[in-house]
Design an enzyme around this catalytic site. Structure first.
Site, PDB file in Angstrom:
ATOM      1  N   GLU A  27     -22.383   8.386 -15.657  1.00 29.20           N
ATOM      2  CA  GLU A  27     -23.564   8.968 -15.021  1.00 29.20           C
ATOM      3  C   GLU A  27     -23.164   9.532 -13.669  1.00 29.20           C
ATOM      4  OE1 GLU A  27     -26.935   6.333 -14.784  1.00 29.20           O
ATOM      5  OE2 GLU A  27     -28.138   7.784 -13.652  1.00 29.20           O
ATOM      6  N   ASN A  72     -30.757   7.437 -15.260  1.00 31.31           N
ATOM      7  CA  ASN A  72     -31.907   7.876 -14.469  1.00 31.31           C
ATOM      8  C   ASN A  72     -31.655   9.236 -13.830  1.00 31.31           C
ATOM      9  OD1 ASN A  72     -32.993   5.388 -15.110  1.00 31.31           O
ATOM     10  ND2 ASN A  72     -32.510   4.444 -13.145  1.00 31.31           N
ATOM     11  N   ASN A 172     -34.048   9.778 -21.062  1.00 30.83           N
ATOM     12  CA  ASN A 172     -33.512   8.458 -20.727  1.00 30.83           C
ATOM     13  C   ASN A 172     -34.620   7.517 -20.265  1.00 30.83           C
ATOM     14  OD1 ASN A 172     -31.262   6.544 -19.864  1.00 30.83           O
ATOM     15  ND2 ASN A 172     -32.351   6.827 -17.923  1.00 30.83           N
ATOM     16  N   GLU A 173     -34.672   6.346 -20.852  1.00 26.82           N
ATOM     17  CA  GLU A 173     -35.578   5.263 -20.416  1.00 26.82           C
ATOM     18  C   GLU A 173     -36.954   5.784 -20.012  1.00 26.82           C
ATOM     19  OE1 GLU A 173     -33.686   2.700 -17.504  1.00 26.82           O
ATOM     20  OE2 GLU A 173     -32.376   1.859 -19.026  1.00 26.82           O
ATOM     21  N   GLU A 292     -26.985   1.624 -23.557  1.00 21.79           N
ATOM     22  CA  GLU A 292     -26.658   1.017 -22.250  1.00 21.79           C
ATOM     23  C   GLU A 292     -26.637  -0.490 -22.464  1.00 21.79           C
ATOM     24  OE1 GLU A 292     -28.629   2.217 -18.629  1.00 21.79           O
ATOM     25  OE2 GLU A 292     -28.951   4.243 -19.420  1.00 21.79           O
TER      26      GLU A 292
HETATM   27  O1  AHR Z   1     -26.735   2.244 -15.734  1.00 21.83           O
HETATM   28  C1  AHR Z   1     -27.517   2.216 -14.575  1.00 21.83           C
HETATM   29  C2  AHR Z   1     -28.960   2.616 -14.837  1.00 21.83           C
HETATM   30  O2  AHR Z   1     -29.556   1.641 -15.638  1.00 21.83           O
HETATM   31  C3  AHR Z   1     -29.177   3.888 -15.610  1.00 21.83           C
HETATM   32  O3  AHR Z   1     -29.184   5.018 -14.805  1.00 21.83           O
HETATM   33  C4  AHR Z   1     -30.522   3.674 -16.212  1.00 21.83           C
HETATM   34  O4  AHR Z   1     -30.685   4.361 -17.427  1.00 21.83           O
HETATM   35  C5  AHR Z   1     -30.640   2.180 -16.366  1.00 21.83           C
HETATM   36  O5  AHR Z   1     -31.828   1.705 -15.857  1.00 21.83           O
END
Ligand code: AHR
Length: 503
Positions: A27, A72, A172-173, A292
């Protein structure tokens, strides 16, 4: 002394092991990209500015697929900022991590790096602040050979061959209130469905991952998956799971049993996906992308939201740089056992993350790169777990945990490769005090010899590899193993992870 017994039968398989189970995640966060994989001024930087010492370690780790560029971060990212002449690329505020993004590395550079490490790209599109059109644009830029505005732009930018990205994450999330663009499950399901349908108009063969929950503890867990899959079932191939573990209030017994939580999480998502399958009378089965997972000491981590003065949002700050102990490495090994145990449904996974940020590989600017304790179980499992996961009969004592009830002290999984006739057994001893003797009944494998045995253990479970002492912890040869006919017996030290091959 703990005694456990397990029986291996190569005739009963859980399912084939997809190499994508051994993926990771890069990331634009902290020093994962900048000062991590990319540091042009470093003595070991190559002609593209990538650190060759890091490339060597990533290859050694055996990483199949790498998820990029977030996390994120992706929910505020404009992919086009990261392509074209570097001197024209904008600096942007990264709202997720309160940092400044220079955009020196983007899709084309990252693809160059992936070729060097021998991994495939799993690309996440921004469904936080963006939508269908931008997803189509990046798909056109990446995967169309030439002859359209965006594919020709890629060619003009110096990348004549398409990237041919097969696996795409739809955001993502999006269940997390912290996520830019977070909304209800219904809002996200609509957007993900529309985006998936549009992307498939360009290429029906893409593999698409829809966002599941960012943790089994989320208040919307279960219902989020149902709503999202009911809307997108025909359009997607995977639903994601994310899970991070750390000891709470010094409760090491529960921490060592984290894989029990991962098992339950996977089983619940499988049940929900299959419930939607039944409702839709569908022949299709959805897989899990556990994209993740790791140990992450979130309680130690300072909240970036406290940095409110935009003038002080730094470039590549030291964020989430956990130093991992032997204990953490053993938990990571046990989480890999859980993933392998579900090889029939978990066909993709990403250790989060790869370099510097909650990572198996650490670097110092201008200095060395080193392996954290978590590196070892990942590298060995990736190298040895081939073919298919076997159903295992495991008998042994249990202990009580505050979080998960009664949990086996010894956990294990076995894999078997019919092509090479080799078998690997991965074991963990969760006891804080006692050794465990494990009898492995391997008679049904025919005549086998003990190949290698490697154990992660240290008298000090808090020992770690650091800049000052980068080789403090490593794998040890386990000399306790012996074979008597079809039975292999091995002793596992307390708080340890072990891999055995039978050849
Ligand atoms: O891996 C760190 C963060 O954890 C990522 O950006 C997010 O997707 C998750 O909450």
């Amino acid at each position: 002394m703990i005694h456990a017994h397990l029986t291996i039968d190569p005739h009963f398989a859980v399912g084939p092991i997809d190499r994508r189970l051994f993926g990771s995640f890069v990331e634009h966060l902290g020093r994962c990209v900048y000062d991590g994989i990319y540091e042009p001024g470093h003595p070991r930087a190559d002609e593209d500015g990538f650190r060759q010492d890091v490339i060597e370690l990533v290859r050694e780790l055996g990483v199949s697929t790498i998820r990029y560029p977030g996390g994120n971060f992706v929910s505020g990212y404009r992919w086009e900022d990261g392509v074209g002449p570097r001197e024209e690329r904008p600096r942007r505020l990264d709202l997720a991590w309160h940092s400044t993004e220079t955009n020196e590395v983007g899709l084309d550079e990252f693809s160059v790096w992936l070729r060097k490490v021998g991994s495939d790209l799993m690309y996440a599109v921004n469904l936080g602040t963006r939508g269908v059109q931008e997803a189509l644009d990046v798909l056109e830029y990446a995967n169309i050979r030439s002859g359209t505005a965006l594919s020709d732009q890629r060619v003009a930018n110096g990348t004549p061959e398409p990237h041919d990205i097969r696996m795409w994450c739809l955001g993502n999330e999006m269940d997390g209130p912290w996520q830019l663009g977070h909304g209800t499950a219904e809002d996200y399901a609509q957007l993900a469905g529309k985006t998936a349908r549009a992307m498939r108009q360009i290429d029906p063969g893409l593999e698409l991952v829809v966002c599941g929950s960012s943790g089994a503890g989320m208040p919307t867990f279960g219902e989020w998956e149902r709503v999202v899959l009911q809307e997108t079932y025909d359009e997607v191939d995977f639903i994601s799971c994310h899970a991070y573990y750390e000891p709470r209030d010094g409760d090491l017994g529960s921490f060592l049993a984290s894989a029990v939580d991962m098992d339950r999480f996977i089983d619940s998502v499988v049940a929900t996906a299959d419930h939607v399958k039944a409702l839709r009378r569908s022949d299709k089965t959805i897989s899990i992308s556990f994209d993740e997972w790791n140990v992450w000491y979130q309680s130690r981590y300072e909240d970036v939201d406290k940095i409110t003065d935009i003038a002080t949002w730094p470039v590549a700050p030291r964020l989430l740089e956990d130093s991992y102990s032997v204990l953490d490495g053993v938990v990571v090994g046990s989480l890999l056992i859980s993933l392998l145990r579900h090889a029939d449904r978990v066909t993709s996974a990403s250790l989060a993350q790869l370099v510097n940020v909650i990572a198996p590989i650490m670097t110092e600017p201008g200095g060395p790169a080193w392996r954290q304790t978590t590196f070892f179980p990942f590298a060995v499992t990736s190298a040895l777990a081939r073919g298919r996961t076997l159903e295992l009969k495991l008998d042994g004592p249990a202990y009580d945990t505050a979080l998960y009830g009664s949990v086996p002290l010894v956990d294990a999984v076995a894999t078997h490769d019919p092509e090479t006739s080799s078998t690997a057994v991965f074991l963990v001893n969760r006891s804080l005090e006692e050794e465990a003797t494990v009898e492995i009944d391997a008679a049904l494998l025919g005549a086998v010899e003990i190949g290698s045995i490697q154990t992660l253990h240290d008298a000090d479970i808090h020992a770690a590899n650091t800049l000052a002492d980068p080789e403090r912890v490593g794998l040890q040869a386990n000399r306790t193993a012996h074979r008597d006919g079809g039975v292999v017996t091995v002793t596992l030290p307390p708080v340890s992870w072990t891999a055995i091959t039978l050849v």
